[in-house]
Design a protein around this motif. Structure first.
Motif, PDB file in Angstrom:
ATOM      1  N   LEU A  70       0.843  -1.230  -0.150  1.00  0.00           N
ATOM      2  CA  LEU A  70      -0.018   0.149   0.002  1.00  0.00           C
ATOM      3  C   LEU A  70       0.668   1.335  -0.030  1.00  0.00           C
ATOM      4  N   PHE A  71       2.129   1.302   0.724  1.00  0.00           N
ATOM      5  CA  PHE A  71       2.893   2.507   0.832  1.00  0.00           C
ATOM      6  C   PHE A  71       3.451   2.585  -0.582  1.00  0.00           C
ATOM      7  N   LEU A  72       3.696   1.521  -1.166  1.00  0.00           N
ATOM      8  CA  LEU A  72       4.457   2.167  -2.525  1.00  0.00           C
ATOM      9  C   LEU A  72       3.539   2.254  -3.544  1.00  0.00           C
ATOM     10  N   ALA A  73       2.365   1.887  -3.279  1.00  0.00           N
ATOM     11  CA  ALA A  73       1.055   2.251  -4.360  1.00  0.00           C
ATOM     12  C   ALA A  73       0.929   3.752  -4.047  1.00  0.00           C
ATOM     13  N   LEU A  74       0.821   4.129  -3.025  1.00  0.00           N
ATOM     14  CA  LEU A  74       0.658   5.416  -2.665  1.00  0.00           C
ATOM     15  C   LEU A  74       1.464   6.346  -2.964  1.00  0.00           C
ATOM     16  N   ALA A  75       2.857   5.885  -2.787  1.00  0.00           N
ATOM     17  CA  ALA A  75       4.162   6.421  -3.332  1.00  0.00           C
ATOM     18  C   ALA A  75       4.177   6.729  -4.736  1.00  0.00           C
ATOM     19  N   ALA A  76       3.649   5.896  -5.527  1.00  0.00           N
ATOM     20  CA  ALA A  76       3.672   6.048  -6.966  1.00  0.00           C
ATOM     21  C   ALA A  76       2.714   7.014  -7.602  1.00  0.00           C
ATOM     22  N   GLN A  77       2.013   7.720  -6.687  1.00  0.00           N
ATOM     23  CA  GLN A  77       0.881   8.481  -7.088  1.00  0.00           C
ATOM     24  C   GLN A  77       1.159   9.994  -6.604  1.00  0.00           C
ATOM     25  N   GLY A  78       0.864  10.934  -7.469  1.00  0.00           N
ATOM     26  CA  GLY A  78       1.111  12.375  -7.011  1.00  0.00           C
ATOM     27  C   GLY A  78      -0.086  12.834  -5.814  1.00  0.00           C
TER      28      GLY A  78
ATOM     29  N   HIS B  20       2.819   0.804 -11.177  1.00  0.00           N
ATOM     30  CA  HIS B  20       1.905   1.878 -12.200  1.00  0.00           C
ATOM     31  C   HIS B  20       1.148   1.182 -13.188  1.00  0.00           C
ATOM     32  N   LEU B  21       1.612   0.053 -13.903  1.00  0.00           N
ATOM     33  CA  LEU B  21       0.753  -0.593 -14.515  1.00  0.00           C
ATOM     34  C   LEU B  21      -0.827  -0.994 -14.181  1.00  0.00           C
ATOM     35  N   ARG B  22      -0.667  -1.433 -12.841  1.00  0.00           N
ATOM     36  CA  ARG B  22      -1.814  -1.737 -12.131  1.00  0.00           C
ATOM     37  C   ARG B  22      -2.774  -0.435 -11.777  1.00  0.00           C
ATOM     38  N   LEU B  23      -2.010   0.697 -11.377  1.00  0.00           N
ATOM     39  CA  LEU B  23      -2.693   1.709 -11.010  1.00  0.00           C
ATOM     40  C   LEU B  23      -3.366   2.378 -12.301  1.00  0.00           C
ATOM     41  N   ALA B  24      -2.497   2.350 -13.477  1.00  0.00           N
ATOM     42  CA  ALA B  24      -3.080   2.754 -14.546  1.00  0.00           C
ATOM     43  C   ALA B  24      -4.454   2.124 -15.307  1.00  0.00           C
ATOM     44  N   ARG B  25      -4.481   0.770 -15.026  1.00  0.00           N
ATOM     45  CA  ARG B  25      -5.667   0.264 -15.487  1.00  0.00           C
ATOM     46  C   ARG B  25      -6.751   0.648 -14.485  1.00  0.00           C
TER      47      ARG B  25
ATOM     48  N   PRO C  90      -3.000  11.039  -4.011  1.00  0.00           N
ATOM     49  CA  PRO C  90      -3.639   9.555  -3.867  1.00  0.00           C
ATOM     50  C   PRO C  90      -5.040   9.349  -4.338  1.00  0.00           C
ATOM     51  N   ASP C  91      -5.312   8.294  -5.024  1.00  0.00           N
ATOM     52  CA  ASP C  91      -6.997   7.955  -5.382  1.00  0.00           C
ATOM     53  C   ASP C  91      -6.924   6.347  -4.558  1.00  0.00           C
ATOM     54  N   LEU C  92      -7.778   6.535  -3.519  1.00  0.00           N
ATOM     55  CA  LEU C  92      -7.863   5.355  -2.643  1.00  0.00           C
ATOM     56  C   LEU C  92      -8.692   4.151  -3.340  1.00  0.00           C
ATOM     57  N   LYS C  93      -9.510   4.713  -4.300  1.00  0.00           N
ATOM     58  CA  LYS C  93     -10.541   3.851  -5.130  1.00  0.00           C
ATOM     59  C   LYS C  93      -9.575   3.231  -5.963  1.00  0.00           C
ATOM     60  N   ALA C  94      -8.716   3.836  -6.890  1.00  0.00           N
ATOM     61  CA  ALA C  94      -7.944   3.118  -7.884  1.00  0.00           C
ATOM     62  C   ALA C  94      -6.997   2.224  -7.079  1.00  0.00           C
ATOM     63  N   THR C  95      -6.397   2.829  -6.010  1.00  0.00           N
ATOM     64  CA  THR C  95      -5.422   2.050  -5.361  1.00  0.00           C
ATOM     65  C   THR C  95      -5.944   0.685  -4.506  1.00  0.00           C
ATOM     66  N   ARG C  96      -7.171   0.710  -4.422  1.00  0.00           N
ATOM     67  CA  ARG C  96      -7.816  -0.588  -3.621  1.00  0.00           C
ATOM     68  C   ARG C  96      -7.819  -1.575  -4.704  1.00  0.00           C
ATOM     69  N   ALA C  97      -8.304  -0.977  -5.985  1.00  0.00           N
ATOM     70  CA  ALA C  97      -8.702  -1.916  -7.173  1.00  0.00           C
ATOM     71  C   ALA C  97      -7.256  -2.348  -7.661  1.00  0.00           C
ATOM     72  N   ALA C  98      -6.018  -1.682  -7.493  1.00  0.00           N
ATOM     73  CA  ALA C  98      -4.994  -1.946  -8.162  1.00  0.00           C
ATOM     74  C   ALA C  98      -4.199  -3.150  -7.315  1.00  0.00           C
ATOM     75  N   LEU C  99      -4.296  -3.090  -6.018  1.00  0.00           N
ATOM     76  CA  LEU C  99      -3.832  -3.855  -5.093  1.00  0.00           C
ATOM     77  C   LEU C  99      -5.037  -5.075  -4.522  1.00  0.00           C
ATOM     78  N   ALA C 100      -6.067  -5.068  -5.385  1.00  0.00           N
ATOM     79  CA  ALA C 100      -7.140  -6.025  -4.944  1.00  0.00           C
ATOM     80  C   ALA C 100      -7.335  -6.137  -3.640  1.00  0.00           C
ATOM     81  N   LEU C 101      -7.701  -4.987  -2.843  1.00  0.00           N
ATOM     82  CA  LEU C 101      -7.681  -5.252  -1.359  1.00  0.00           C
ATOM     83  C   LEU C 101      -9.307  -4.967  -1.184  1.00  0.00           C
ATOM     84  N   GLY C 102      -9.854  -5.632  -0.121  1.00  0.00           N
ATOM     85  CA  GLY C 102     -11.227  -5.333   0.177  1.00  0.00           C
ATOM     86  C   GLY C 102     -11.061  -3.814   0.663  1.00  0.00           C
ATOM     87  N   ALA C 103     -12.293  -3.428   0.921  1.00  0.00           N
ATOM     88  CA  ALA C 103     -12.499  -2.042   1.682  1.00  0.00           C
ATOM     89  C   ALA C 103     -11.988  -2.060   3.075  1.00  0.00           C
ATOM     90  N   ALA C 104     -12.240  -3.149   4.003  1.00  0.00           N
ATOM     91  CA  ALA C 104     -12.025  -3.260   5.396  1.00  0.00           C
ATOM     92  C   ALA C 104     -10.325  -3.285   5.333  1.00  0.00           C
TER      93      ALA C 104
END
Length: 785
Positions: free
Chosen positions: A393-401, A459-464, A403-417
């Motif tokens: 999660l930290f590295l995904a947030l670091a890759a964004q100017g 970045h690829l996962r976040l782009a998609r 943060p888009d938490l919705k896109a981050t959750r989808a990119a990491l395949a994490l549930g909301a909780a």
């Protein structure tokens, strides 16, 4: 009165010289109430009647009124001794007060005869007190090292090594003393090295001594904790690495006794406060009744259960001592004093240039930065301890100017909780804000750079997973990983991103963005607009050839490019072919037709087309079209009104980007020059060139410089005009902007008056079909002959 036992035996505040009764008094002061028979057998074992001897010596103490209290078979002392006071200060961490009392060895130079048991007690007590004095000197010396006070550290190290009454230094104390010596050639350093060699100990080179800990930005917290009154308890909270221990160490120099948590035996954490092992929670509470005592417990979670129970009762009963408990979590004990620690702000670190940018104010990273170590290594270690989800999660947030938490959750395949829990962990660790913004962005980027392939995959996962408005930067970073199925989404994101760059007035950047994108028809068309607006007319014409001809957008772009190339007839045919649309394409068609009419001295027709272009620009929200057509319309209006009035509306528009504003300023300055307001014109030309430089428009700069040269030319300042013409010609060379090239060449030829010097230029213009411009240049040169 006070009993003095260090360096001798006497009573302060009274004249009394009987040593044996004073020795009895000293024993009672240090050992507490004693049975009479024990005292008699210890002090007078060889007397015919030891109890009588005890009675006689107690009578001899009566001149010191009230110092002895007899309670049947027990005897107690009611007098304070310096040794008691020394121990109380030393246990409480008040080194200065303790060592001020330690003026020599305990009962040194005692003249009375002693039996073996009493002599053994004196020697044992002397060594114990001496060891405590040495420990106080050594702790003080280490504190001076931490504060960078080298001379004071060495002084206290010497006194620790030579403490009167103390036993020889223990082997484990030698490295600590050595670390407090600033110079290995110092006499103490030489002695310590010799003693270490005799014991086979290896001493660390002084050059590798760790840097002293630095406490920055905690002045308010330090003041609040240090101001605690007797009986008050404060809770100091913060995640590991937030600086709790460093803050407690700073309090240690202000009279606080800092006790690290010790698990295991009951009351092990509080045990260093007592001269004898604590047997119960009640004894611990009794120990904490001293209102002069200031105690800080570091790491509540790791203390033993009995210590927690004692501190919980102390919070309720407020027995007297001031208490601080440091913990990772918010208060587990009710207290009105809670001091949470957060990352330091930029203002708090303003005395350390670059520190906040490099560390985000996180104390653990700050310590690494101040030691000259890469903060990202410390960050990497902390993320590893927090677990794989926190790290991802930290590295995904670091890759964004942003943060888009919705896109981050989808990119990491994490549930909301799972996302909420993991983000909460990063927030509690001081590494992120609740919205996902990282507090340590600079070391985070460095950490991303150390693993380029993993970062590209992030970045690829976040782009998609991202919306089109925020996806392009991620597509860019993941370029090597694009798949065929990504092409359409990638091109759409690039098109949106480049449109924003064009709208902000940076066509060169937009062209570069679109060059890197999948070359769909929409991308190629927008790239053509970006190229022509950035002055790359030849490249724009090449781009047009790959587009589907006949569509309105294609025809409008072709008209703009052909007009720049000086092919006015072809440009007019393309513009007329756009048809009676109401979109941007029709607006640009009217703009081109109006521009050609203006150059061909057809002002009425030009005004009609330009007004239509301005209206369509307003209707479609195309600010570039509105500004360009409006600028030419203002030129027409200067035939009947002053330039300041004609250009007032354009110049006061609040939303102009630098490129559009620069184009308006050039026309405005030209009109000012024609009205002979030359100083103002020079100033406006300078503003225009700054704007063109800002957006990187070479043809815009060339147009500005040429217009300045024309104004000087007309004023007769030929020597000043010629270098400007040549500079403008150099700027426009290679752009393919033939019309501007022809204008500059014509002006330069007219100035030089030598047509043969420009034969190559005239030949080039003829090849492009610009026969009218060639004839104009020849006429101007002949007129100068």
């Amino acid at each position: 009165m006070k009993l003095l036992t260090f360096g001798g035996l006497s009573v302060q505040g009274a004249v009394y010289r009987r040593e044996k009764p004073l020795l009895l008094l000293a024993y009672l002061c240090l050992e507490g109430p004693q049975p009479r028979r024990r005292l008699a057998s210890l002090f007078w074992p060889e007397a015919a009647n030891p109890m009588n001897s005890l009675a006689q010596n107690l009578i001899r103490l009566r001149p010191l009124a009230g110092v002895i209290r007899e309670e049947g078979a027990r005897v107690a002392a009611d007098l304070e001794a310096d040794a008691q006071m020394f121990r109380a200060h030393a246990r409480a961490g008040r080194w200065e007060e303790a060592l001020a009392l330690y003026t020599g060895a305990f009962l040194g130079e005692l003249g009375v005869a002693l039996n073996p048991d009493l002599e053994e007690w004196i020697l044992d007590t002397r060594e114990a007190l001496g060891a405590e004095a040495r420990a106080a000197h050594l702790s003080w010396a280490e504190h001076c090292v931490a504060l960078g006070q080298g001379a004071q550290a060495t002084e206290h190290a010497e006194q620790a090594h030579q403490t009167p009454g103390a036993p020889p230094c223990a082997p484990e104390d030698l490295p600590r003393l050595w670390a407090c010596v600033g110079d290995p050639a110092h006499p103490l350093g030489v002695r310590l090295r010799r003693e270490a060699d005799e014991l086979g100990l290896a001493l660390q080179p002084l050059a590798t001594r760790p840097a002293p800990p630095v406490l920055l930005g905690r002045a308010a917290e330090l003041a609040a904790l240090n101001a605690l009154a007797p009986g008050e308890l404060a809770w100091l909270s913060g995640p590991p690495g937030m600086g709790k221990t460093a803050l407690l160490q700073a309090l240690a120099s202000r009279g606080w006794r800092v006790l690290p948590a010790r698990a295991g035996l009951p009351l092990a954490t509080l045990d260093p406060l007592s001269p004898r092992p604590l047997g119960s929670v009640a004894e611990a509470l009794n120990l904490l009744r001293d209102p002069r005592l200031k105690v800080a417990i570091d790491d509540w979670e790791d203390t033993d259960d009995a210590t927690r129970a004692a501190l919980t009762l102390a919070a309720r009963q407020r027995p007297g001592a001031a208490l601080i408990v440091a913990a990772r979590q918010p208060p587990a004990v009710l207290t009105p004093h809670h001091v949470p620690l957060y990352p330091l702000s930029a203002a708090e670190l303003q005395g350390q240039p670059g520190a906040h940018v490099a560390t985000g104010g996180h104390p653990a990273l700050l310590q690494a930065f101040l030691r000259g170590q890469p903060p990202e290594r410390t960050l990497d270690a902390r993320l590893t301890l927090l677990g794989p989800d926190a790290r991802r999660l930290f590295l995904a947030l670091a890759a964004q100017g942003t943060p888009d938490l919705k896109a981050t959750r989808a990119a990491l395949a994490l549930g909301a909780a799972a996302l909420a829990q993991t983000l909460d962990l990063l927030v509690r660790e001081g590494l992120a804000a609740p919205d996902g913004t990282l507090r340590a962005s600079s070391p985070a980027r460095q950490l991303l750079a150390t693993a380029p392939l993993d970062t590209a995959l992030v970045h690829l996962r976040l782009a998609r997973a991202s919306a089109v408005q925020s996806a392009w930067p991620h597509w860019q970073q993941a370029r090597e990983l694009w798949e065929e199925s990504d092409q359409a989404a990638c091109a759409q994101a690039a098109h949106w991103y480049a449109s924003q760059e064009l709208g902000r007035g940076y066509p060169g950047r937009a062209a570069q963005t679109l060059e890197a994108a999948p070359q769909t028809p929409e991308v190629r068309l927008l790239r053509g607009w970006a190229l022509v607006r950035s002055g790359q007319v030849n490249d724009a014409w090449t781009q047009i050839q790959s587009l589907c001809a006949g569509q309105a957008e294609h025809l409008a772009l072709s008209a703009v490019v052909l007009e720049r190339l000086g092919r006015w007839d072809e440009a007019a045919r393309c513009a007329q072919a756009v048809g009676p649309e109401t979109g941007p394409a029709a607006g640009y068609a009217h703009y081109i037709l109006g521009s050609i009419d203006l150059r061909s001295s057809r002002p009425a027709e030009a005004e009609q087309h330009l007004r239509r272009a301005v209206a369509l620009g307003t209707l479609c929200g195309d600010q570039g079209l509105w500004a360009r057509a409006g600028s030419l319309l203002a030129l027409l209006r200067t035939r009947h009104e002053p330039p300041q009035q004609a250009f007032a509306e354009l110049l006061s528009h609040p939303g102009l980007n630098p490129l559009d504003r620069a184009g308006i300023l050039v026309n405005y300055a030209t009109c000012l020059g024609e009205s002979t307001d030359w100083p103002e014109a020079d100033a406006v030309f300078a503003q225009a060139e700054v704007c063109f430089c800002e957006v990187g428009s070479l043809d815009g700069q060339a147009h500005t410089v040429n217009a300045q040269a024309v104004m000087l030319h007309r004023r007769g300042a030929l020597a000043e005009a010629e270098p400007l013409y040549r500079r403008a010609l150099a700027l426009v060379s290679g752009s393919g902007h033939v019309q501007l090239f022809a204008n500059i060449a014509s002006n330069l030829a007219e100035l030089a008056g030598q047509v043969q010097d420009h034969a190559a230029i005239l030949s080039l213009l003829s090849d492009y079909g610009l026969h009218e411009q060639v004839q104009r240049i020849r006429s101007n040169v002949l007129a100068q002959s």
